[in-house]
Design an enzyme around this catalytic site. Structure first.
Site, PDB file in Angstrom:
ATOM      1  N   CYS A  95      35.015  44.587  44.728  1.00 61.83           N
ATOM      2  CA  CYS A  95      34.059  43.653  45.339  1.00 61.83           C
ATOM      3  C   CYS A  95      33.345  44.409  46.448  1.00 61.83           C
ATOM      4  O   CYS A  95      32.900  45.539  46.214  1.00 61.83           O
ATOM      5  CB  CYS A  95      34.762  42.388  45.828  1.00 61.83           C
ATOM      6  SG  CYS A  95      36.159  42.668  46.927  1.00 61.83           S
ATOM      7  N   ARG A 133      38.292  39.942  47.309  1.00 68.50           N
ATOM      8  CA  ARG A 133      38.051  39.165  46.093  1.00 68.50           C
ATOM      9  C   ARG A 133      38.590  39.889  44.865  1.00 68.50           C
ATOM     10  O   ARG A 133      39.145  39.271  43.945  1.00 68.50           O
ATOM     11  CB  ARG A 133      36.555  38.877  45.944  1.00 68.50           C
ATOM     12  CG  ARG A 133      36.012  37.897  46.959  1.00 68.50           C
ATOM     13  CD  ARG A 133      34.505  37.746  46.872  1.00 68.50           C
ATOM     14  NE  ARG A 133      33.789  38.929  47.348  1.00 68.50           N
ATOM     15  CZ  ARG A 133      32.470  39.089  47.272  1.00 68.50           C
ATOM     16  NH1 ARG A 133      31.721  38.145  46.705  1.00 68.50           N
ATOM     17  NH2 ARG A 133      31.896  40.177  47.740  1.00 68.50           N
TER      18      ARG A 133
END
Length: 435
Positions: free
Chosen positions: A385, A390
């Site tokens: 990410c 994430r």
């Protein structure tokens, strides 16, 4: 206001009466075989933990019926009519679909009423639900995503499924000082600052020596079961992935994070973290699983390979270069040749992977989403990410789904974009861009 003619009104009334008669003629219940003959849809109305594989009671069934959708009754208050319509559309649910529900009576009634209101009237019960253990499906590693009542039972020294093999510890993970933790946290939980596992300038993992020192400080050995939760799931996931890289064998996430514990009404406490006796020895080399992390050169080598996927877990506006997603990352765009793995509305949300209550979306939904971009479980898959949070959350989900050869590209877009020679793509594009 438009007037309706008498003829139109009569036609509508006749149509509704006929439809009601047709709906009333539906059997009160189907077996799975009968429903399949009707090309019907099965919906599991239980919480996602039981759908994923946790037994709802001692000696209960593990998992869900084949191809069942999960629409937990507990989500209904969190879903607007529009969101429910989107859910139905995403799962190809039609007004004339034959639908069979299973779960508790109260949950089935709640889901049936909400679906009726949305125009789905062909609803019955699945008569033989959870009666044939051999046909049930579940996450291969459902135990890696724990749920609040399981953790509470473990803390109460009650017998639980998938109990840790030895010593276990619970930690809240978050960025910076534990300001929310001090006000309210899971009883007995320690606190881990993400600054202890990643550092500037690129927010990559700290050195292996620092990582080992952090683990020992918290009394963690390679054979300690660590259960992590966060106010944000991806903060806990970031720590979880790095612990697995270090060599902690059994690392689990509280699915949905702190909110699920709070919503369950379970006990909480406030104040400073408990005093911990440091571990004298980790008991194994660090890192124990170096393959769980790839560097920039390895990431570059994965591009445009059919047996590998470098997967961007960034919002669509980030992926196409409308925004970098971060105040401290100036370049916009994404890695040319990377496959889009979805994320959420912006750099701080992960709606594409969450149920309405913040728990992990069904593995079938996630796998289908990834398949559209050529991301498959038999590949070498590395998620990234902006700086790793994430990507770590999706790594933990893929791990629970049983995907074998997975990793996180720790440097992510922050590192990649800081090297001008690296290929960058911007603008609208589809799966063909990664071939």
């Amino acid at each position: 206001m438009k007037r309706v003619s008498q003829l139109t009104a009569l036609t509508m009334a006749f149509g509704l009466a006929a439809f009601s008669t047709f709906a009333a003629a539906i059997p009160h219940s189907f077996t799975l075989t009968q429903l399949r003959q009707q090309h019907g849809v099965v919906i599991d109305t239980r919480p996602s933990a039981f759908y994923n594989g946790w037994p709802q009671a001692p000696g209960g069934a593990f998992g869900h019926e084949p191809a069942a959708l999960n629409l937990s009754a507990s989500w209904l208050s969190l879903m607007s009519d529009t969101q429910l319509a989107d859910w139905a559309k995403r799962h190809h649910l039609m007004p004339d679909s034959a639908i069979a529900l299973y779960g508790s009576d109260s949950d089935n009634q709640a889901v049936r009423a909400r679906l009726n209101k949305a125009g789905y009237l062909h609803i019955s019960l699945l008569r033989d639900a959870l009666q044939a253990p051999d046909r049930l499906q579940r996450l291969p590693h459902f135990e890696q995503l724990v749920y609040p009542q399981w953790l509470y039972q473990l803390q109460q020294h009650k017998p639980v499924v998938a109990t840790p093999a030895g010593d276990w510890k619970v930690f809240e993970a978050g960025w910076g000082a534990p300001k929310y933790y001090l006000l309210s946290h899971i009883p007995g939980a320690g606190y881990i600052d993400t600054n202890d596992v990643e550092s500037e300038p690129l927010w990559n993992k700290v050195s292996d020596d620092k990582l080992k020192a952090m683990l020992l400080k918290h009394g963690i050995r390679h054979d300690t079961t660590v259960i992590l939760y966060g106010r944000d799931v991806y903060a806990a996931a970031r720590v979880a992935h790095i612990m697995l890289y270090a060599g902690v064998k059994d690392v689990r996430l509280l699915d949905g994070g702190w909110k699920t514990w709070s919503d369950a009404g379970l006990p909480v406490e406030r104040g400073m973290p408990p005093t911990v006796t440091p571990a004298s020895d980790f008991g194994a080399p660090v890192p124990g699983q170096p393959q769980l992390m790839v560097d920039m050169e390895q990431a570059r080598g994965m591009l445009r390979r059919q047996d590998a996927s470098l997967v961007s877990i960034r919002s669509w506006p980030e992926f196409i270069g409308e925004t970098s997603g971060y105040s401290y990352i100036k370049p916009k765009g994404d890695i040319a040749g990377a496959r889009w793995g979805h994320a959420g509305s912006d750099a701080t949300h992960m709606e594409d992977f969450h149920n309405p209550d913040g728990t992990m979306r069904s593995s079938d939904d996630i796998a289908a989403m990834w398949k559209q971009w050529g991301i498959r479980p038999n590949q070498h898959v590395a998620f990234y990410c902006g700086t790793g949070w994430r990507a770590s959350e999706t790594f933990m989900y893929a791990r629970a789904m049983g995907w074998k050869n997975i990793a996180v590209y720790d440097g992510g877009w922050y590192e990649w974009s800081s090297h001008p020679q690296n290929p960058v793509a911007t603008g609208e594009r589809g799966p063909e861009s990664s071939r």
